[in-house]
Design a protein around this motif. Structure first.
Motif, PDB file in Angstrom:
ATOM      1  N   ILE A 167       0.832  -1.208   0.000  1.00 22.12           N
ATOM      2  CA  ILE A 167       0.000   0.000   0.000  1.00 22.12           C
ATOM      3  C   ILE A 167       0.862   1.252   0.000  1.00 22.12           C
ATOM      4  CG2 ILE A 167      -1.680   1.317   1.342  1.00 22.12           C
ATOM      5  CD1 ILE A 167      -2.800  -1.384   2.341  1.00 22.12           C
ATOM      6  N   LEU A 168       1.865   1.283   0.861  1.00 20.49           N
ATOM      7  CA  LEU A 168       2.754   2.444   0.945  1.00 20.49           C
ATOM      8  C   LEU A 168       3.549   2.638  -0.346  1.00 20.49           C
ATOM      9  CD1 LEU A 168       4.105   2.012   4.597  1.00 20.49           C
ATOM     10  CD2 LEU A 168       2.503   3.756   3.775  1.00 20.49           C
ATOM     11  N   GLN A 169       3.998   1.549  -0.921  1.00 19.66           N
ATOM     12  CA  GLN A 169       4.774   1.643  -2.168  1.00 19.66           C
ATOM     13  C   GLN A 169       3.941   2.238  -3.288  1.00 19.66           C
ATOM     14  OE1 GLN A 169       7.922   1.215  -2.585  1.00 19.66           O
ATOM     15  NE2 GLN A 169       8.476  -0.235  -4.191  1.00 19.66           N
ATOM     16  N   VAL A 170       2.713   1.744  -3.434  1.00 20.51           N
ATOM     17  CA  VAL A 170       1.831   2.244  -4.484  1.00 20.51           C
ATOM     18  C   VAL A 170       1.460   3.695  -4.237  1.00 20.51           C
ATOM     19  CG1 VAL A 170      -0.454   1.998  -5.534  1.00 20.51           C
ATOM     20  CG2 VAL A 170       0.909  -0.039  -5.030  1.00 20.51           C
ATOM     21  N   ALA A 171       1.108   4.024  -2.982  1.00 19.61           N
ATOM     22  CA  ALA A 171       0.718   5.403  -2.649  1.00 19.61           C
ATOM     23  C   ALA A 171       1.865   6.363  -2.888  1.00 19.61           C
ATOM     24  CB  ALA A 171       0.258   5.466  -1.193  1.00 19.61           C
ATOM     25  N   THR A 209       1.853   9.362  -5.769  1.00 21.33           N
ATOM     26  CA  THR A 209       1.804  10.756  -5.298  1.00 21.33           C
ATOM     27  C   THR A 209       3.109  11.520  -5.526  1.00 21.33           C
ATOM     28  OG1 THR A 209       2.395  10.002  -3.066  1.00 21.33           O
ATOM     29  CG2 THR A 209       0.053  10.286  -3.551  1.00 21.33           C
ATOM     30  N   THR A 210       4.245  10.807  -5.404  1.00 24.72           N
ATOM     31  CA  THR A 210       5.540  11.500  -5.521  1.00 24.72           C
ATOM     32  C   THR A 210       6.396  10.995  -6.671  1.00 24.72           C
ATOM     33  OG1 THR A 210       6.739   9.960  -4.060  1.00 24.72           O
ATOM     34  CG2 THR A 210       5.540  11.767  -3.013  1.00 24.72           C
ATOM     35  N   PHE A 270      10.432   1.355  -1.120  1.00 23.88           N
ATOM     36  CA  PHE A 270      11.193   0.106  -1.088  1.00 23.88           C
ATOM     37  C   PHE A 270      11.721  -0.200  -2.482  1.00 23.88           C
ATOM     38  CE2 PHE A 270       7.510  -0.213   1.819  1.00 23.88           C
ATOM     39  CZ  PHE A 270       8.194  -0.216   3.038  1.00 23.88           C
ATOM     40  N   ARG A 271      12.766  -0.994  -2.546  1.00 25.47           N
ATOM     41  CA  ARG A 271      13.292  -1.389  -3.849  1.00 25.47           C
ATOM     42  C   ARG A 271      12.264  -2.204  -4.619  1.00 25.47           C
ATOM     43  NH1 ARG A 271      19.787  -2.624  -3.566  1.00 25.47           N
ATOM     44  NH2 ARG A 271      20.370  -0.727  -2.432  1.00 25.47           N
ATOM     45  N   MET A 272      11.483  -2.971  -3.885  1.00 24.29           N
ATOM     46  CA  MET A 272      10.380  -3.729  -4.475  1.00 24.29           C
ATOM     47  C   MET A 272       9.439  -4.142  -3.354  1.00 24.29           C
ATOM     48  SD  MET A 272      10.495  -7.162  -6.902  1.00 24.29           S
ATOM     49  CE  MET A 272      11.394  -6.282  -8.180  1.00 24.29           C
ATOM     50  N   SER A 273       8.170  -4.219  -3.660  1.00 30.34           N
ATOM     51  CA  SER A 273       7.200  -4.711  -2.686  1.00 30.34           C
ATOM     52  C   SER A 273       6.529  -5.955  -3.257  1.00 30.34           C
ATOM     53  CB  SER A 273       6.155  -3.619  -2.363  1.00 30.34           C
ATOM     54  OG  SER A 273       5.384  -3.315  -3.508  1.00 30.34           O
TER      55      SER A 273
END
Length: 324
Positions: A269-273, A277-278, A283-286
């Motif tokens: 979720i954090l990786q996609v968000a 947005t930015t 992360f290098r990969m999720s």
């Protein structure tokens, strides 16, 4: 007597998985039901292409047979036993369909996200209707202080969120050899202790049956894996652990006991968000286990570390419920 039932449950489930695997794995190879590895995943995983998948069928067989036999040794199966089997089999069949489309029809993405979600919701609603019909409480217990909140009719939405959420969380975690097998054994083992502490023997038997089944599967799933559980196994296990949490009224404690699954999901979720947005990745990969692979950890080191973290979460969850 009860202790013997629990002991023989885990042994029986373990042996069924272990004995089925040498028969089932060659059968999957002959059918060419091999895993397709995503090109965007870690390059080191490409060598796993063709490894038999859908091994979750062995886990399901072991759980179902062991639960029915060993519950029958103690007493007649209750509604709670059938609810556990309903969700486990239902989510397992959904995962089987997804796996079958991937490996037999050669559509690497399997079911669409909407199709999978619809199936999960239907199973969750059926679970709720049976649950409600039998007069089970619609309260959600808080982990600290013994407080609870009665959600009333809104409880159906909580059940959908919990079953769908944790089935997908376990599915996301299933990305390394033995990762889900080990973490699931730990989480189900913790709930077996808590169900036993509540004198809910049928739930304890089911939980221990899952522990035995996944440990038996781990014999062939540990690195280097000879078989993968696929969505058949991971969706079933995720739905099952969420169901146990609901039936023991320890729903929110699953956030702690299943902490590895929660963290893996949050990493996605954090990786996609962050990327949307930015334009940057956290992360290098999720999911998170791939990040540690790409920073140089061996696959086995990642798996053992995650097992260790899962064990700490399980101990913390038991401590909170039993001693606080």
């Amino acid at each position: 007597m009860l202790e013997q039932v629990i002991f023989f449950t885990i042994i029986m489930a373990f042996l069924i998985s272990v004995l089925l695997s040498p028969i089932f794995i060659p059968f999957l190879r002959r059918l060419k039901f091999g895993q397709s590895i995503r090109e965007e995943g870690p390059k080191s995983h490409q060598k796993k292409t063709g490894t038999p998948t859908m091994g979750g069928i062995m886990i399901l067989f072991s759980i179902i047979i062991t639960t029915l036999v060993m519950t029958g040794k103690f007493s007649e199966p209750t509604v709670k036993t059938y609810l556990l089997l309903l969700v486990t089999i239902g989510f397992g069949l959904l995962g089987f369909l997804d796996d079958f489309i991937k490996v037999a029809l050669k559509r690497n993405l399997g079911l669409t996200s909407k199709q999978k979600l619809l199936g999960q919701i239907i199973i969750s609603v059926i679970f709720y209707l049976i649950y409600k019909q039998n007069g089970y409480p619609t309260e959600v217990s808080l982990p600290f202080g013994g407080y609870s909140i009665d959600l009333g009719w809104f409880f159906v939405f909580f059940i959908i969120f919990w079953l769908v959420g944790f089935s997908n969380a376990v599915n996301l975690t299933d990305g390394l050899d033995g990762l889900v097998s080990g973490t699931a054994a730990i989480a189900f083992g913790a709930y077996a202790v808590l169900a036993w502490n509540q004198s809910q023997v049928e739930i304890a038997i089911f939980s221990v049956a899952v522990v035995g089944a996944v440990l038996g599967f781990l014999v062939f799933n540990a690195h280097p894996a000879k078989v993968f559980m696929g969505d058949t196994g991971s969706l079933a296990l995720g739905g099952a652990i969420a169901t146990i949490a609901i039936l023991t009224k320890l729903e929110l404690l699953l956030i702690i006991i299943g902490g590895v699954f929660v963290i893996e999901t949050l990493s996605v979720i954090l990786q996609v968000a962050s990327f949307k947005t930015t334009g940057k990745r956290i992360f290098r990969m999720s999911p998170l286990h791939h990040h540690y692979e790409l920073v140089g950890w061996s696959e086995w080191r990642v798996v053992v570390t995650f097992w260790s973290v899962g064990l700490l979460f399980a101990i913390l969850g038991i401590y909170i419920e039993v001693w606080l």
